[in-house]
Design a protein around this motif. Structure first.
Motif, PDB file in Angstrom:
ATOM      1  N   VAL A  26       0.853  -1.198   0.000  1.00 14.15           N
ATOM      2  CA  VAL A  26       0.000   0.000   0.000  1.00 14.15           C
ATOM      3  C   VAL A  26       0.890   1.249   0.000  1.00 14.15           C
ATOM      4  CG1 VAL A  26      -1.615   1.341   1.433  1.00 14.15           C
ATOM      5  CG2 VAL A  26      -1.997  -1.113   1.081  1.00 14.15           C
ATOM      6  N   GLY A  27       1.923   1.237   0.846  1.00 17.97           N
ATOM      7  CA  GLY A  27       2.841   2.372   0.929  1.00 17.97           C
ATOM      8  C   GLY A  27       3.559   2.611  -0.390  1.00 17.97           C
ATOM      9  N   LEU A  28       3.947   1.527  -1.067  1.00 16.42           N
ATOM     10  CA  LEU A  28       4.661   1.686  -2.343  1.00 16.42           C
ATOM     11  C   LEU A  28       3.744   2.245  -3.421  1.00 16.42           C
ATOM     12  CD1 LEU A  28       6.822  -1.543  -2.518  1.00 16.42           C
ATOM     13  CD2 LEU A  28       7.636   0.808  -2.355  1.00 16.42           C
ATOM     14  N   LEU A  29       2.470   1.813  -3.402  1.00 14.51           N
ATOM     15  CA  LEU A  29       1.526   2.344  -4.397  1.00 14.51           C
ATOM     16  C   LEU A  29       1.287   3.835  -4.145  1.00 14.51           C
ATOM     17  CD1 LEU A  29      -0.851  -0.753  -4.577  1.00 14.51           C
ATOM     18  CD2 LEU A  29       0.600   0.098  -6.416  1.00 14.51           C
ATOM     19  N   GLU A  30       1.267   4.206  -2.863  1.00 16.07           N
ATOM     20  CA  GLU A  30       1.155   5.644  -2.542  1.00 16.07           C
ATOM     21  C   GLU A  30       2.380   6.387  -3.088  1.00 16.07           C
ATOM     22  OE1 GLU A  30       0.915   5.426   1.666  1.00 16.07           O
ATOM     23  OE2 GLU A  30      -1.246   5.062   1.690  1.00 16.07           O
ATOM     24  N   GLU A  31       3.559   5.802  -2.816  1.00 17.22           N
ATOM     25  CA  GLU A  31       4.811   6.419  -3.267  1.00 17.22           C
ATOM     26  C   GLU A  31       4.839   6.550  -4.795  1.00 17.22           C
ATOM     27  OE1 GLU A  31       8.230   4.339  -1.578  1.00 17.22           O
ATOM     28  OE2 GLU A  31       9.515   5.229  -3.118  1.00 17.22           O
ATOM     29  N   ALA A  32       4.197   5.585  -5.462  1.00 26.23           N
ATOM     30  CA  ALA A  32       4.156   5.619  -6.927  1.00 26.23           C
ATOM     31  C   ALA A  32       3.118   6.618  -7.429  1.00 26.23           C
ATOM     32  CB  ALA A  32       3.855   4.214  -7.463  1.00 26.23           C
ATOM     33  N   GLY A  33       2.362   7.204  -6.495  1.00 22.43           N
ATOM     34  CA  GLY A  33       1.374   8.218  -6.887  1.00 22.43           C
ATOM     35  C   GLY A  33       0.038   7.648  -7.325  1.00 22.43           C
ATOM     36  N   VAL A  34      -0.238   6.383  -6.957  1.00 22.77           N
ATOM     37  CA  VAL A  34      -1.504   5.772  -7.393  1.00 22.77           C
ATOM     38  C   VAL A  34      -2.349   5.304  -6.202  1.00 22.77           C
ATOM     39  CG1 VAL A  34      -0.635   5.064  -9.666  1.00 22.77           C
ATOM     40  CG2 VAL A  34      -0.392   3.506  -7.735  1.00 22.77           C
ATOM     41  N   GLY A  35      -2.256   6.026  -5.089  1.00 25.75           N
ATOM     42  CA  GLY A  35      -2.974   5.572  -3.883  1.00 25.75           C
ATOM     43  C   GLY A  35      -4.425   6.022  -3.805  1.00 25.75           C
ATOM     44  N   ALA A  36      -4.806   7.047  -4.596  1.00 30.13           N
ATOM     45  CA  ALA A  36      -6.106   7.701  -4.365  1.00 30.13           C
ATOM     46  C   ALA A  36      -7.301   6.750  -4.512  1.00 30.13           C
ATOM     47  CB  ALA A  36      -6.254   8.892  -5.306  1.00 30.13           C
ATOM     48  N   ARG A  37      -7.421   6.067  -5.664  1.00 32.50           N
ATOM     49  CA  ARG A  37      -8.586   5.192  -5.874  1.00 32.50           C
ATOM     50  C   ARG A  37      -8.554   4.005  -4.912  1.00 32.50           C
ATOM     51  NH1 ARG A  37     -11.034   1.450  -9.891  1.00 32.50           N
ATOM     52  NH2 ARG A  37      -8.991   0.934 -10.733  1.00 32.50           N
ATOM     53  N   MET A  38      -7.344   3.494  -4.661  1.00 33.91           N
ATOM     54  CA  MET A  38      -7.209   2.371  -3.717  1.00 33.91           C
ATOM     55  C   MET A  38      -7.777   2.768  -2.351  1.00 33.91           C
ATOM     56  SD  MET A  38      -3.627   0.694  -2.425  1.00 33.91           S
ATOM     57  CE  MET A  38      -3.004   2.264  -1.844  1.00 33.91           C
ATOM     58  N   HIS A  39      -7.433   3.968  -1.871  1.00 30.14           N
ATOM     59  CA  HIS A  39      -7.925   4.369  -0.555  1.00 30.14           C
ATOM     60  C   HIS A  39      -9.427   4.636  -0.573  1.00 30.14           C
ATOM     61  CE1 HIS A  39      -4.350   4.215   1.801  1.00 30.14           C
ATOM     62  NE2 HIS A  39      -3.662   4.891   0.904  1.00 30.14           N
ATOM     63  N   LYS A  40      -9.947   5.022  -1.737  1.00 29.12           N
ATOM     64  CA  LYS A  40     -11.389   5.298  -1.833  1.00 29.12           C
ATOM     65  C   LYS A  40     -12.188   3.999  -1.924  1.00 29.12           C
ATOM     66  CE  LYS A  40     -14.239   8.200  -4.731  1.00 29.12           C
ATOM     67  NZ  LYS A  40     -14.170   7.927  -6.150  1.00 29.12           N
ATOM     68  N   GLU A  41     -11.713   3.083  -2.769  1.00 31.78           N
ATOM     69  CA  GLU A  41     -12.528   1.895  -3.067  1.00 31.78           C
ATOM     70  C   GLU A  41     -12.076   0.637  -2.338  1.00 31.78           C
ATOM     71  OE1 GLU A  41     -12.820   1.430  -7.319  1.00 31.78           O
ATOM     72  OE2 GLU A  41     -13.307   3.550  -7.587  1.00 31.78           O
ATOM     73  N   GLY A  42     -10.827   0.614  -1.864  1.00 33.11           N
ATOM     74  CA  GLY A  42     -10.312  -0.586  -1.201  1.00 33.11           C
ATOM     75  C   GLY A  42     -10.969  -0.796   0.148  1.00 33.11           C
ATOM     76  N   LEU A  43     -10.956  -2.036   0.611  1.00 29.63           N
ATOM     77  CA  LEU A  43     -11.574  -2.359   1.906  1.00 29.63           C
ATOM     78  C   LEU A  43     -10.467  -2.717   2.889  1.00 29.63           C
ATOM     79  CD1 LEU A  43     -14.296  -4.801   0.489  1.00 29.63           C
ATOM     80  CD2 LEU A  43     -14.630  -2.384   1.097  1.00 29.63           C
ATOM     81  N   ILE A  44     -10.478  -2.080   4.061  1.00 28.23           N
ATOM     82  CA  ILE A  44      -9.462  -2.398   5.065  1.00 28.23           C
ATOM     83  C   ILE A  44      -9.973  -3.555   5.916  1.00 28.23           C
ATOM     84  CG2 ILE A  44      -8.284  -1.523   7.133  1.00 28.23           C
ATOM     85  CD1 ILE A  44      -8.191   1.182   5.643  1.00 28.23           C
TER      86      ILE A  44
END
Ligand code: APR
Ligand code: PHB
Length: 389
Positions: A53-71
């Motif tokens: 998750v941290g690496l995807l954020e670092e890659a600049g692609v965290g937005a949709r994951m945080h919106k649609e992903g389930l924790i």
């Protein structure tokens, strides 16, 4: 053409590496043999460790994951009619993110298009040339024309069947492999998941897994024999078999519907050592495969890509070769830990045809121990949420 890093393969490993390098100001070209649609049509596990998750954020692609992903704070295991919860948050203070790999791939592809980085799709006869020298090259054909990319480094992110690992002579590489005597028959359906969390089921008829992609899309698997023919498995037959492998109260809650995808996956553990050959570096499925129990495939690829992108950054900006020289050793240490965990999860949850009575009792004892010991649960939780980089 000239670039700093030529990346072979636009799966999650290649795309994530491309994005991380772009963010670090390192130029990379990705060469992929298939079309973008083909790459996006592959359906694979959907559980991300916090590191990924941290690496995807670092890659600049965290937005949709945080919106649609389930924790998910935990997961459930069932055995002998009992349902047992492993509470990751309580045990190790961490969670996992349920977000489909197809979505991860789509987000990375979109980010790459947005930043104008070059990806060559539908490249034929991709060949690695002089990868051990200071001027490695990658050649490929498109529309009958041969093209050449000159680079400093080649990153082989082309999966288990790719050309990178196969370009290395047998004498320079050691392979470690275990093929399991069963597969997973999986279906995807637009039905609400049977439970809020994943359920891993050990049953005498065979393993089953209840997973999900969202609150309206479910992914279910059942262990199947190697000779299973998909045509023999109507949706109804699949749902009936799944119900039999779940505790009765869970089976009753299962909402069924037409499958939108159905496939069989073999189970394999595989590691190639080393992961570096001169200026060729393997990452992801090109170097290792895990059985899907525990969903480590993508997470392990993310770990490799983290080490590799950091190593290239150290080389280009820190003028140090330490990261590059240490890559294989560092990556393999983490790879083997995930191999161990995936093998162990597989071995305690599946029905092994040649386990015998002793093996059966040991498996039962493993599960009894797991359900009754905080230390055993903590060990599962620590590995499931992901070991540190
Ligand atoms: N030339 C160029 N590209 C190639 C070649 C080749 N000769 N051979 C394979 N490829 C491409 C494939 O078409 C694919 O798009 O390399 C890519 C490899 O992608 P994956 O198989 O998804 O491997 P990886 O990116 O390492 O995946 C890591 O994600 O897909 C899952 O099971 C995988 O869980 C693992 C994780
Ligand atoms: C999936 O959702 O496809 C999945 C989840 C967990 C696993 C394997 C697969 O361990």
């Amino acid at each position: 053409m000239r670039t700093q890093v030529a990346i072979i393969g636009a799966g999650p490993a290649g795309l994530l590496l491309g994005q991380l390098l772009h963010r670090k100001g390192i130029d990379a070209i990705i060469v992929e043999q298939r079309s973008p649609d083909y790459v996006l049509s592959r359906i694979r596990a959907g559980v991300l460790e916090q590191g990924a998750v941290g690496l995807l954020e670092e890659a600049g692609v965290g937005a949709r994951m945080h919106k649609e992903g389930l924790i998910h704070d935990g997961t459930e295991l069932t055995f002998d009619g009992r349902r047992h919860r492993i509470d990751f948050k309580r045990l190790v203070g961490q969670t996992v993110m349920v977000y489909g790999q197809t979505e991860v791939t789509r987000d990375l592809m979109d980010a790459r298009t947005a930043c104008g980085a070059k990806t060559i799709y539908n490249a034929e006869n991709v060949t690695l040339v002089d990868y051990a020298s200071d001027t490695p090259k990658v050649t490929y054909q498109q529309d009958g024309v041969t093209h050449e990319i000159t680079c400093d480094f080649i990153a082989g992110c082309d999966g288990f069947h790719g050309v990178s690992r196969k370009s290395v002579p047998n004498s320079a590489i050691s392979l470690f492999e275990r093929v399991y005597p069963f597969g997973w028959l999986g279906i995807l359906s637009d039905t609400p998941p049977v439970s809020d969390e994943l359920i891993y089921a050990n049953h005498q008829r065979g393993f089953a897994l209840c997973s999900m992609r969202s609150l309206t899309r479910s992914r279910y698997y059942i262990q199947c024999g190697m000779d299973t023919q998909i045509e023999d498995w109507s949706d109804d037959r699949f749902w009936d078999e799944l119900r039999l492998r779940l505790p009765p109260e869970t089976a009753e809650q299962l909402v069924t519907g037409p499958s939108i995808e159905k496939s069989i996956a073999p189970l394999r553990s595989f590691v190639a050592e080393p992961m570096r050959f001169g200026n060729l570096f393997l990452a992801g499925d090109a170097a290792h495969i895990v059985p899907p129990t525990g969903a480590k495939g993508l997470n392990l690829a993310a770990g490799d890509v983290h080490y590799l992108s950091t190593a290239f950054e150290e080389f280009y900006t820190g003028k140090s070769r330490a990261g590059i020289d240490g890559y294989s050793q560092k990556a393999l240490t983490r790879v083997w830990l995930a191999e161990r965990f995936s093998w162990w999860m597989t071995s305690i949850l599946h029905n092994f045809p040649d386990n015998g009575d002793f093996g059966q009792r040991i498996q039962e004892a493993e599960l009894d121990y797991l359900f009754s010991s905080n230390a055993a649960m903590t060990s599962l939780a620590e590995n499931y949420v992901g070991l540190p980089y």
